[in-house]
Scaffold this motif. Structure first.
Motif, short mmCIF file in Angstrom:
data_model
loop_
_atom_site.label_atom_id
_atom_site.label_comp_id
_atom_site.label_asym_id
_atom_site.label_seq_id
_atom_site.Cartn_x
_atom_site.Cartn_y
_atom_site.Cartn_z
N ARG A 182 10.91 -4.89 -2.26
CA ARG A 182 10.57 -3.71 -1.48
C ARG A 182 9.05 -3.51 -1.55
O ARG A 182 8.45 -3.21 -0.61
N HIS A 183 8.46 -4.30 -2.72
CA HIS A 183 7.21 -3.88 -2.91
C HIS A 183 6.15 -5.13 -2.16
O HIS A 183 5.24 -4.86 -1.79
N ARG B 246 12.21 -9.51 -16.40
CA ARG B 246 11.30 -9.28 -17.20
C ARG B 246 10.78 -7.90 -16.95
O ARG B 246 10.37 -7.32 -17.92
N ALA B 247 10.57 -7.57 -15.87
CA ALA B 247 10.18 -6.18 -15.51
C ALA B 247 11.30 -5.32 -15.51
O ALA B 247 10.99 -3.90 -15.57
N GLY B 248 12.53 -5.61 -15.85
CA GLY B 248 13.58 -4.43 -15.99
C GLY B 248 13.87 -3.74 -14.70
O GLY B 248 14.23 -2.58 -14.77
N VAL B 249 13.98 -4.48 -13.55
CA VAL B 249 14.14 -3.67 -12.28
C VAL B 249 15.25 -4.75 -11.54
O VAL B 249 15.24 -5.83 -11.83
N GLY B 250 15.61 -4.50 -10.29
CA GLY B 250 16.50 -5.22 -9.47
C GLY B 250 15.88 -6.04 -8.63
O GLY B 250 14.48 -5.68 -8.33
N VAL B 251 16.20 -7.24 -8.28
CA VAL B 251 15.67 -8.00 -7.28
C VAL B 251 14.95 -7.11 -6.06
O VAL B 251 13.83 -7.46 -5.67
N ALA B 252 15.85 -6.32 -5.46
CA ALA B 252 15.53 -5.46 -4.33
C ALA B 252 14.17 -4.81 -4.56
O ALA B 252 13.30 -4.47 -3.48
N THR B 253 13.81 -4.32 -5.76
CA THR B 253 12.83 -3.59 -6.10
C THR B 253 11.46 -4.51 -5.82
O THR B 253 10.57 -4.09 -5.12
N ILE B 254 11.59 -5.88 -6.12
CA ILE B 254 10.51 -6.79 -6.04
C ILE B 254 10.29 -6.83 -4.55
O ILE B 254 9.08 -6.73 -4.06
N ARG C 247 0.90 -0.98 -0.03
CA ARG C 247 -0.02 0.04 0.17
C ARG C 247 0.78 1.22 0.16
O ARG C 247 1.91 1.26 0.53
N PHE C 248 0.29 2.02 -0.63
CA PHE C 248 1.06 3.61 -0.72
C PHE C 248 0.65 4.27 0.49
O PHE C 248 -0.54 4.51 0.48
N GLY C 249 1.50 5.06 1.08
CA GLY C 249 1.26 6.13 2.14
C GLY C 249 0.88 7.13 1.82
O GLY C 249 1.03 7.52 0.77
N LYS C 250 -0.06 7.94 2.67
CA LYS C 250 -0.57 9.28 2.28
C LYS C 250 0.54 10.31 2.76
O LYS C 250 1.39 10.37 3.47
N LEU C 251 0.62 11.21 1.89
CA LEU C 251 1.56 12.34 2.22
C LEU C 251 1.20 13.11 3.39
O LEU C 251 -0.17 13.39 3.50
N GLY C 252 2.06 13.63 4.30
CA GLY C 252 1.73 14.41 5.34
C GLY C 252 1.23 15.84 4.89
O GLY C 252 1.46 16.34 3.97
N ASP C 253 0.59 16.39 5.70
CA ASP C 253 0.11 18.04 5.67
C ASP C 253 1.47 18.76 5.47
O ASP C 253 2.47 18.46 6.42
N GLY C 254 1.41 19.83 5.02
CA GLY C 254 2.53 20.86 4.72
C GLY C 254 2.57 21.87 5.82
O GLY C 254 3.31 22.53 5.79
N GLY C 255 1.42 21.79 6.83
CA GLY C 255 1.64 22.82 7.92
C GLY C 255 0.65 23.99 7.46
O GLY C 255 0.28 24.05 6.40
N SER C 256 0.54 24.87 8.48
CA SER C 256 -0.19 25.97 8.27
C SER C 256 0.38 27.15 7.58
O SER C 256 1.66 27.09 7.62
N ARG D 266 7.00 -14.05 -0.80
CA ARG D 266 6.53 -14.60 -2.18
C ARG D 266 4.73 -14.78 -1.93
O ARG D 266 4.36 -14.53 -3.09
N ALA D 267 4.60 -15.06 -0.95
CA ALA D 267 3.02 -14.99 -0.61
C ALA D 267 2.42 -13.76 -1.03
O ALA D 267 1.33 -13.50 -1.57
N ASP D 268 2.82 -12.50 -0.35
CA ASP D 268 2.57 -11.21 -0.69
C ASP D 268 2.50 -11.03 -2.48
O ASP D 268 1.36 -10.52 -2.86
#
Length: 210
Positions: free
Chosen positions: A73-74, A63-71, A3-12, A78-80
């Motif tokens: 990280r997401h 096949r995705a053109g990325v590094g194993v670490a990227t897989i 899941r992608f987190g929400k960005l925090g508020d920038g303050g007042s 393997r179950a995920d």
């Protein structure tokens, strides 16, 4: 599932041009992240179809053109990854139905093309039960999600083909999907058995005599 987190508020206080640029960049960043995840899931699904769910992660990364670490990280386990691919393919199949109806020469042709996508999904799905063996509730939830999303799409394709006079009007979506699923059993373990050919014969056999 990642899941992608929400960005925090920038303050007042006043928002300057730099803040505005950051605000405009945020949606693009989230969109890029979603596209990157879809690329990973498409690559994983393609590898699973040809090599099974135990395929090396490095093959998916290549096949995705990325590094194993990227897989990892997401998708830390393997179950995920397998569950995410499952849900991704369900959504892809669901979204493909209306698009195929709009782009195919006939509704029967659209049905056949959609069932081909469904077969790819079923081949990928074979390893899911083993992955979730210790989580029966999780497996049942995914199965319910699968039926809720795909049965209405299959029913719409069947209704369109029946309305065009191409097939009988009494073919049930669950019955057809169950039949296709049964034809796919064992396809990944017997090189002499061509499930896709049998499924194509089934779809051809739905046609009414001219």
């Amino acid at each position: 599932m990642f899941r992608f987190g929400k960005l925090g508020d920038g303050g007042s206080g006043a928002v300057n041009d730099r803040d505005g640029d950051a605000g405009r960049a945020a949606p693009r960043k989230r969109a890029d992240a979603r596209r990157n995840e879809r690329t990973l899931l498409d690559a994983a699904a393609a590898v699973f179809v040809t090599s099974g769910v135990e395929a090396p992660v490095r093959d998916i990364a290549a096949r995705a053109g990325v590094g194993v670490a990227t897989i990892y990280r997401h998708f830390p386990t393997r179950a995920d990854l397998i569950i995410a691919v499952y849900r991704h393919q369900v959504e892809s199949c669901a979204e493909a139905g209306p698009a195929l109806l709009a782009s195919s020469a006939t509704p029967h042709d659209a049905l056949g093309r959609w069932v081909n996508l469904f077969v790819d999904f079923l081949v990928t799905k074979h390893g899911l039960a083993a992955v979730l063996r210790s989580d029966e509730a999780g497996f049942e939830a995914l199965h319910t999600y699968f039926l809720d999303r795909l049965m209405p799409v299959c029913a719409r394709l069947l209704e369109a083909a029946a309305a065009a006079g191409e097939i009988r009007p009494d073919i049930d979506a669950y019955e057809l999907m169950r039949g296709v699923g049964n034809l796919c059993i064992g396809a990944d373990s017997d090189p002499r058995y061509d499930a896709r050919r049998l499924v194509e014969l089934l779809i051809a056999g739905l046609r009414l005599p001219r």
